[in-house]
Design a protein around this motif. Structure first.
Motif, PDB file in Angstrom:
ATOM      1  N   ARG A  85       1.399   7.101   1.382  1.00 38.79           N
ATOM      2  CA  ARG A  85       0.433   8.175   1.673  1.00 38.79           C
ATOM      3  C   ARG A  85      -0.928   7.618   2.089  1.00 38.79           C
ATOM      4  N   TRP A  86      -1.329   6.471   1.502  1.00 36.76           N
ATOM      5  CA  TRP A  86      -2.611   5.876   1.869  1.00 36.76           C
ATOM      6  C   TRP A  86      -2.529   5.207   3.239  1.00 36.76           C
ATOM      7  N   ARG A  87      -1.385   4.600   3.525  1.00 36.91           N
ATOM      8  CA  ARG A  87      -1.187   4.030   4.859  1.00 36.91           C
ATOM      9  C   ARG A  87      -1.276   5.128   5.914  1.00 36.91           C
ATOM     10  N   LEU A 104      -2.737   8.042   5.702  1.00 38.70           N
ATOM     11  CA  LEU A 104      -4.112   8.530   5.817  1.00 38.70           C
ATOM     12  C   LEU A 104      -4.937   7.608   6.705  1.00 38.70           C
ATOM     13  N   GLY A 105      -4.785   6.315   6.504  1.00 44.98           N
ATOM     14  CA  GLY A 105      -5.486   5.352   7.344  1.00 44.98           C
ATOM     15  C   GLY A 105      -5.064   5.443   8.796  1.00 44.98           C
ATOM     16  N   ILE A 123       0.870  -1.177   0.000  1.00 44.98           N
ATOM     17  CA  ILE A 123       0.000   0.000   0.000  1.00 44.98           C
ATOM     18  C   ILE A 123       0.906   1.225   0.000  1.00 44.98           C
TER      19      ILE A 123
END
Length: 337
Positions: free
Chosen positions: A99-101, A103-104, A96
């Motif tokens: 940046r998405w990690r 955000l999560g 992943i």
């Protein structure tokens, strides 16, 4: 159900699930392959930390039914822990984007912070200070950092597990001696869940925790520190003291790498504990050393703070100064030669 039977059940579920996950990882070739940044030399199954996640989260509703856990804490820890575990599980099985990690991770931290009613006023050098909205921003950053630093520190056999067990059991003693026995059940349940996995993770490890487990431990332990600050601001510092080795090593290493201009999001093996493994040649020696520091040095300071005999911020200062000297001596943040 008697709560002691619940703890035994949590341990048993974690132990059995770790066995199942190890066989699954071997069958699906979900292996951690050694490379130049690894501290191990043998391909090892990964993803066993999911056993900690499942056994602990299943216990939370039962603790609530026994009136040992508030609904807000239940929802906060369940939601944030599950989200972080799902992100970690997906990352363990593929990749992943950072940046998405992140955000999560911020979403999970905001969730638990919301259900914990934010950061309450804290004790600072003997004074109670309400930081207001700034406190909530700092708490959010703290939770995200706890989540990630626990992942960074999960790099040798048994270290992340032993840290969680010793810190949680240490806080149970702090709660006991400070007269807050009603608070012991969450850390005791988490310790039971981690111990079941630890039986398989003792050096030499037969399975690794993986991002799902390490990130989960980081957000849950961070959540427990925020929770206790609601009614007992001095006990927040007891948690911070007991977590000193992980916080100091990870933070010192990050700062050193930032100063050098390294890409901090790239994998490396420059933490103090990794340099210690290079020096002592055995994971077990380093893991045992961390536990002994927790018990013999950090726990007495945490107890003094919990009993009100030492201001929490002074306790953190007395704990962290020697730890900073230790990681400096170990050349934390410096590349391996």
């Amino acid at each position: 159900m008697n709560v002691w039977w619940l703890l035994l059940l949590v341990f048993a579920v974690s132990w059995v699930l770790t066995l199942v996950l190890r066989r699954y990882a071997l069958a699906k070739s979900l292996m951690d392959i050694p490379n130049e940044r690894s501290s191990h030399s043998i391909p090892t199954p990964r993803g066993g930390g999911l056993a900690i996640v499942v056994s602990f989260l299943l216990a939370l509703p039962l603790l609530a039914c026994l009136d040992l856990l508030s609904i807000s804490a239940l929802v906060g820890l369940l939601g944030s822990g599950l989200l972080v575990a799902v992100i970690g599980f997906a990352d363990d099985h593929g990749h992943i984007a950072a940046r998405w990690r992140l955000l999560g991770h911020f979403t999970a931290a905001a969730w638990v912070l919301y259900w914990m009613n934010g950061l309450m006023p804290i004790e600072l050098f003997g004074y109670i200070i309400d930081l207001g909205w700034l406190g909530n921003i700092l708490a959010l950053l703290y939770l995200v950092w706890m989540l990630n630093l626990y992942n960074f520190m999960d790099g040798i056999d048994g270290l992340a597990s032993a840290e969680a067990i010793s810190v949680c059991l240490g806080m149970c003693l702090v709660y006991w001696f400070s007269g807050n026995t009603e608070l012991i059940w969450l850390p005791l349940t988490l310790a039971a869940a981690v111990t079941g996995f630890f039986c398989w993770n003792i050096p030499p490890a037969r399975i690794f925790m993986g991002d799902a487990g390490s990130g989960f431990l980081g957000i849950v332990i961070g959540g427990l520190t925020i929770q206790v600050a609601q009614g007992f601001p001095e006990l927040l510092w007891s948690w911070i003291i007991l977590l000193g080795i992980f916080i100091v090593d990870a933070t010192w290493t990050l700062i050193q790498r930032l100063i050098r201009g390294d890409k901090v999001y790239e994998a490396h093996r420059s933490h103090g504990y990794q340099h210690a493994v290079d020096r002592f040649k055995r994971h077990a020696v380093v893991t045992l050393g961390v536990v002994l520091i927790n018990i013999l040095f950090l726990l007495p300071l945490a107890l003094l703070v919990g009993r009100g005999w030492l201001a929490g911020s002074w306790g953190v200062l007395f704990a962290y100064c020697p730890l900073m000297i230790l990681v400096w001596k170990l050349k934390a943040g410096m590349p391996n030669r």
